[in-house]
Design a protein around this motif. Sequence first.
Motif, PDB file in Angstrom:
ATOM      1  N   PRO A 279       0.801  -1.226   0.000  1.00  0.00           N
ATOM      2  CA  PRO A 279       0.000   0.000   0.000  1.00  0.00           C
ATOM      3  C   PRO A 279       0.835   1.278   0.000  1.00  0.00           C
ATOM      4  CG  PRO A 279      -0.929  -1.583   1.531  1.00  0.00           C
ATOM      5  CD  PRO A 279       0.381  -2.145   1.077  1.00  0.00           C
ATOM      6  N   MET A 280       2.024   1.248   0.610  1.00  0.00           N
ATOM      7  CA  MET A 280       2.882   2.438   0.581  1.00  0.00           C
ATOM      8  C   MET A 280       3.110   2.903  -0.853  1.00  0.00           C
ATOM      9  SD  MET A 280       5.975   1.467   3.173  1.00  0.00           S
ATOM     10  CE  MET A 280       5.657   0.599   4.697  1.00  0.00           C
ATOM     11  N   VAL A 281       3.424   1.956  -1.724  1.00  0.00           N
ATOM     12  CA  VAL A 281       3.707   2.280  -3.121  1.00  0.00           C
ATOM     13  C   VAL A 281       2.432   2.629  -3.877  1.00  0.00           C
ATOM     14  CG1 VAL A 281       4.688   1.410  -5.271  1.00  0.00           C
ATOM     15  CG2 VAL A 281       5.728   0.778  -3.075  1.00  0.00           C
ATOM     16  N   LEU A 282       1.393   1.843  -3.663  1.00  0.00           N
ATOM     17  CA  LEU A 282       0.158   2.027  -4.423  1.00  0.00           C
ATOM     18  C   LEU A 282      -0.544   3.336  -4.097  1.00  0.00           C
ATOM     19  CD1 LEU A 282      -1.220  -1.632  -4.319  1.00  0.00           C
ATOM     20  CD2 LEU A 282      -0.066  -0.449  -6.206  1.00  0.00           C
ATOM     21  N   TYR A 283      -0.461   3.783  -2.841  1.00  0.00           N
ATOM     22  CA  TYR A 283      -1.035   5.087  -2.494  1.00  0.00           C
ATOM     23  C   TYR A 283      -0.418   6.198  -3.343  1.00  0.00           C
ATOM     24  CZ  TYR A 283      -3.822   3.933   1.671  1.00  0.00           C
ATOM     25  OH  TYR A 283      -4.791   3.468   2.527  1.00  0.00           O
ATOM     26  N   VAL A 284       0.883   6.104  -3.564  1.00  0.00           N
ATOM     27  CA  VAL A 284       1.589   7.159  -4.295  1.00  0.00           C
ATOM     28  C   VAL A 284       1.213   7.168  -5.773  1.00  0.00           C
ATOM     29  CG1 VAL A 284       3.866   8.008  -4.982  1.00  0.00           C
ATOM     30  CG2 VAL A 284       3.514   7.134  -2.654  1.00  0.00           C
ATOM     31  N   VAL A 285       1.051   5.978  -6.365  1.00  0.00           N
ATOM     32  CA  VAL A 285       0.817   5.922  -7.812  1.00  0.00           C
ATOM     33  C   VAL A 285      -0.655   6.042  -8.194  1.00  0.00           C
ATOM     34  CG1 VAL A 285       2.857   4.471  -8.085  1.00  0.00           C
ATOM     35  CG2 VAL A 285       0.608   3.390  -7.919  1.00  0.00           C
ATOM     36  N   MET A 286      -1.571   5.841  -7.246  1.00  0.00           N
ATOM     37  CA  MET A 286      -2.980   5.740  -7.608  1.00  0.00           C
ATOM     38  C   MET A 286      -3.523   7.009  -8.255  1.00  0.00           C
ATOM     39  SD  MET A 286      -6.259   4.486  -5.376  1.00  0.00           S
ATOM     40  CE  MET A 286      -6.447   6.028  -4.510  1.00  0.00           C
ATOM     41  N   SER A 287      -3.133   8.158  -7.746  1.00  0.00           N
ATOM     42  CA  SER A 287      -3.685   9.416  -8.263  1.00  0.00           C
ATOM     43  C   SER A 287      -3.275   9.686  -9.706  1.00  0.00           C
ATOM     44  CB  SER A 287      -3.237  10.588  -7.386  1.00  0.00           C
ATOM     45  OG  SER A 287      -1.832  10.757  -7.460  1.00  0.00           O
ATOM     46  N   ARG A 288      -2.257   8.979 -10.181  1.00  0.00           N
ATOM     47  CA  ARG A 288      -1.779   9.185 -11.551  1.00  0.00           C
ATOM     48  C   ARG A 288      -2.531   8.312 -12.563  1.00  0.00           C
ATOM     49  NH1 ARG A 288       2.941  12.039 -11.118  1.00  0.00           N
ATOM     50  NH2 ARG A 288       3.942  12.022  -9.059  1.00  0.00           N
ATOM     51  N   LEU A 289      -3.372   7.447 -12.086  1.00  0.00           N
ATOM     52  CA  LEU A 289      -4.093   6.553 -12.979  1.00  0.00           C
ATOM     53  C   LEU A 289      -5.164   7.317 -13.750  1.00  0.00           C
ATOM     54  CD1 LEU A 289      -4.444   3.509 -10.565  1.00  0.00           C
ATOM     55  CD2 LEU A 289      -2.767   3.832 -12.384  1.00  0.00           C
ATOM     56  N   ALA A 290      -5.289   6.994 -15.026  1.00  0.00           N
ATOM     57  CA  ALA A 290      -6.161   7.778 -15.904  1.00  0.00           C
ATOM     58  C   ALA A 290      -7.554   7.194 -16.062  1.00  0.00           C
ATOM     59  CB  ALA A 290      -5.512   7.913 -17.288  1.00  0.00           C
ATOM     60  N   SER A 291      -7.774   5.961 -15.619  1.00  0.00           N
ATOM     61  CA  SER A 291      -9.089   5.348 -15.822  1.00  0.00           C
ATOM     62  C   SER A 291      -9.690   4.904 -14.494  1.00  0.00           C
ATOM     63  CB  SER A 291      -8.979   4.142 -16.761  1.00  0.00           C
ATOM     64  OG  SER A 291      -8.291   3.074 -16.134  1.00  0.00           O
ATOM     65  N   LEU A 292     -11.020   4.923 -14.427  1.00  0.00           N
ATOM     66  CA  LEU A 292     -11.719   4.500 -13.214  1.00  0.00           C
ATOM     67  C   LEU A 292     -11.484   3.015 -12.903  1.00  0.00           C
ATOM     68  CD1 LEU A 292     -13.684   5.065 -10.899  1.00  0.00           C
ATOM     69  CD2 LEU A 292     -15.562   4.582 -12.493  1.00  0.00           C
ATOM     70  N   PRO A 293     -11.547   2.107 -13.892  1.00  0.00           N
ATOM     71  CA  PRO A 293     -11.278   0.692 -13.569  1.00  0.00           C
ATOM     72  C   PRO A 293      -9.901   0.473 -12.956  1.00  0.00           C
ATOM     73  CG  PRO A 293     -12.325   0.863 -15.714  1.00  0.00           C
ATOM     74  CD  PRO A 293     -12.002   2.261 -15.284  1.00  0.00           C
ATOM     75  N   ALA A 294      -8.889   1.149 -13.484  1.00  0.00           N
ATOM     76  CA  ALA A 294      -7.540   0.995 -12.944  1.00  0.00           C
ATOM     77  C   ALA A 294      -7.466   1.502 -11.505  1.00  0.00           C
ATOM     78  CB  ALA A 294      -6.531   1.738 -13.812  1.00  0.00           C
ATOM     79  N   ALA A 295      -8.074   2.662 -11.246  1.00  0.00           N
ATOM     80  CA  ALA A 295      -8.067   3.216  -9.894  1.00  0.00           C
ATOM     81  C   ALA A 295      -8.809   2.306  -8.922  1.00  0.00           C
ATOM     82  CB  ALA A 295      -8.699   4.610  -9.899  1.00  0.00           C
TER      83      ALA A 295
END
Length: 393
Positions: A279-295
Amino acid sequence: MRKYTVLFFLVMFMIGTDTFLISPLLPTLQAQFDVSTSIAGWMLGAYTLGSAVFALIAGPLSDGWNRRTVLLCGLLGFSVSTMLCGFAVDFWTMCLFRFLAGVSAAFTAPQIWASIPVVMPAPRIAKTMGIAFAGLAASQAFGVPLGSWLASSHWSVPFWTIGTASLLLGIIAHRLLPDIRPTAAKERGVSILSRYVPLVASAKARGGFFGYLLLHLGCGTSFAFVGKWMSDRFELPIGQLGTVMIFLGLGNLLGSTVSAYAAKKLGTANAIAVGMVAPMVLYVVMSRLASLPAATIVYFVICTFLGSIFPLIMGALTSLNASIRGTISSLANATMNGANTLGAWAAGVLYVQFGGYASIGVFSGICLALSLATFLASGVFGSRANKNAPLPS
């Protein structure tokens, strides 16, 4: 014994649903009460503040009282205050009623964790703990989305529904639960502050609770504005936000079901370390995701990892001292809700002033990293030589 397991699951389901309900409703309530984004999070924070402050009193008091009576009174107050939220006329009355609901929850939830070792036989305690935690996870998977769907007709309907269901649950608890009195008469006369002495005096307990604070600060900051971020980023109406919340809750539910297995295979400390690094890593990258399914998938994975560690952490904390389980449970509840209160405030500031949800993700990742370091240094999960030594009573 199954009736107690079902009852504990349902109580935690109702409390969890009410706790997390505001997040998907936040955009609707913000527009309804015409408040700015920077302070809207306090509709969530008011609940957690009430729960955090009064849990510090509720736990020590309940260690000297009949836990059944405390649980029933807490459920009654929780039911009434939650129904009142549906009648809020402005931002401040909503905050007031949410605060009162949090106060009631502070007297209710800790009784579940403290009662399980008393009413359940020893071989079933761990399993019942897991099922009670599953009630919280299921509230995110099903309760919060259901509330979002009910809010499609009117924002007040979820509050009235939860309040009514909690009242019925209180009636059932009145019929099913036995009296759960202090194990020793002397417990009645012990002061509130003295019950905290063994925890304050122990470096292991101090480290464990500080790590727990940092963990929930990271998680709470992220969750407080996930509904707001998805609404802004992907232009989701409230009904679709509820659908997304199903996947977040299912991740939490999945994590709680595999928690014991992970601890058995990896050891408690290693299972928690693995459950926090991802989760440490995923929290940082999540906001950069461009699609709702990916987020949605990424947050599902985050919730799965975090859901796997919370039962392990609570089990470690409540085992610190068997004679003050109510105090420990309430302090854990106060720590969680205090962190969520700070998180709701921090999320609003970060979202508005420091670059939106990306700054929230970085903040959450840092909090989890510090939390893991604190947990491992404290030895609360048995990494030190004296890992099996209980705290002094």
